[in-house]
Design an enzyme around this catalytic site. Structure first.
Site, PDB file in Angstrom:
ATOM      1  N   ASP A 155       0.821  -1.210   0.000  1.00 29.91           N
ATOM      2  CA  ASP A 155       0.000   0.000   0.000  1.00 29.91           C
ATOM      3  C   ASP A 155       0.852   1.255   0.000  1.00 29.91           C
ATOM      4  OD1 ASP A 155       0.784  -0.520   2.739  1.00 29.91           O
ATOM      5  OD2 ASP A 155      -0.719   0.935   3.384  1.00 29.91           O
TER       6      ASP A 155
ATOM      7  N   GLU B 173       0.307  -1.263   5.585  1.00 29.88           N
ATOM      8  CA  GLU B 173       1.307  -0.784   6.538  1.00 29.88           C
ATOM      9  C   GLU B 173       1.087   0.677   6.867  1.00 29.88           C
ATOM     10  OE1 GLU B 173       5.234   0.982   7.824  1.00 29.88           O
ATOM     11  OE2 GLU B 173       3.943   1.508   6.127  1.00 29.88           O
TER      12      GLU B 173
END
Length: 407
Positions: free
Chosen positions: A84, A177
């Site tokens: 991400d 994350e």
């Protein structure tokens, strides 16, 4: 060393929008991360020679293995990066490649923005190198697609050069994350390594095994609204309570006024009306005692305000998010010392400093796999001025290759 596919691979990855969503209740938080794992990473992992490539639906990780090819190299080492990107526009990423950067300002596409050494003096560290920048309308996504590209390139190189002896390697690319939830469901048993590294750091030489300990704070302020013309002695303005609460936090303990091992309170959001208001904070510190003291201060402040009001109008919710992984890793410094030795072998000066943030390695370390962090190359991450040096990415691949060859 020059790796022919590294730049092309990185650009292919960053063009895919994998922005995470902090308000989502799913894992991964966005479907784009699932699609990236299954449609981009999985077939490529299989094509470059990783075995047992599988996607774990319960946590959003795509995992693969490169078996050892030398009996005397008995370690099992993991490398982890996240899919991400941060909370900034990631739609339509159009990277610019600057060959042989000569210094001076870099024009970011047609956006009107300039990447300037006056604002970002670290640009002067990259004279003569190949830089990848944004076009000024998005972030770049080097955090952490540079890490994914580096790990994939290292695996590809080992498979193409089978005479290079290496230990068993496991790789994992995971979600979310950036919103702090990606490693919550990390599957330690499935990963099954002696230790691991997140390849999620910044400039050349970063090697980190200390993170913040982190908590989230939500505060609700309950007011009482009456007509302002007759409000004296009756109105309780919830927004004013929120302001009073914030103003009683130490003014020097803010991100913009701290560095090194200093912790902080960081106001993320404040909204509301006279009747009801809310604010959100993150709390960060390195040492257990000071982390606990910060949380205790919040509890005492809320109690003090409620005592003064004569009723509970300040309601707090504190949640620990992750802890300083130093507590785990310092019990056995093998992964840190190994990476340090490899960097020194490659004439890279290790920069061993605390991370003023967290990584997935923070949580994974407390799950039983010590997981320090090594550099991936990104600079100015999370915004339009993000850039990465191809040469630094190549050296990150060199470090990964060096680690897996060490006895």
């Amino acid at each position: 060393m020059v790796y022919n596919n590294l730049l092309e691979r990185f650009i292919k990855y960053v063009k895919v929008n994998t922005r995470s969503n902090p308000t989502s209740q799913t894992t991964p938080s966005t479907q784009s991360q699932v699609d990236f794992a299954l449609q981009v990473l999985k077939p490529e992992m299989e094509a470059i020679g990783l075995e047992d490539v599988h996607y774990l639906e319960h946590n959003g990780y795509i995992v693969g293995t490169l078996p050892a090819n030398a009996q005397h190299l008995t370690r099992k080492i993991g490398f982890i990066s996240h899919m991400d990107t941060a909370d900034f526009n990631a739609e339509g990423i159009n990277p610019q490649v600057i060959d042989n950067y000569e210094g001076g300002n870099i024009t970011l596409g047609q956006s009107g923005y300039l990447l300037k050494p006056d604002d970002f003096p670290q640009l002067n560290n990259y004279l003569g190198q190949t830089l990848v920048t944004t076009d000024g309308t998005t972030l770049l996504g080097a955090d952490d697609k540079s890490g994914i590209a580096e790990i994939m390139t290292a695996i590809e190189f080992l498979v193409a050069n089978p005479t290079i002896e290496h230990c068993e390697i496991r790789v994992a690319f995971g979600p979310d994350e950036e919103i702090g939830t990606g490693a919550n469901k990390f599957d330690v048993e499935d990963f099954n390594v002696d230790f691991a590294y997140t390849v999620d750091g910044g400039p050349l030489g970063e090697l980190q095994y200390e993170t913040f300990s982190a908590a989230g704070l939500d505060v609700q302020f309950l007011g009482r609204n009456v007509h302002p013309g007759t409000a004296k002695g009756q109105m309780i303005n919830a927004l004013q309570l929120a302001i009073d609460f914030h103003n009683q936090l130490p003014e020097t303990d803010r991100p913009e006024k701290t560095d090194g091992y200093q912790g902080f309170y960081h106001l993320l959001d404040l909204s509301g009306t006279v009747e009801e208001a809310s604010s959100s904070y993150i709390i960060r510190d390195f040492e257990d005692d000071s982390f606990k003291s910060r949380k205790a201060f919040i509890e005492q402040l809320a109690q003090k305000m409620n005592d003064e009001l004569g009723e509970n109008r300040v309601v707090i919710s504190l949640q620990d998010q992750y802890y300083n992984m130093k507590k785990v890793i310092e019990k056995d410094m093998t992964p840190v010392n190994l990476a340090k030795e490899v960097m020194e072998d490659l004439d890279i000066k290790p920069i061993i400093e605390p991370i003023r943030g967290g990584t997935d390695g923070s949580k994974i370390s407390f799950m039983g796999i010590p997981t320090p962090n090594i550099f991936a190359g990104g600079e100015n991450m999370h915004g339009r001025f993000e850039f990465v040096s191809l040469e630094t990415m190549e050296k990150a691949v060199d470090v990964i290759l060096g680690i897996v060859q060490k006895p």
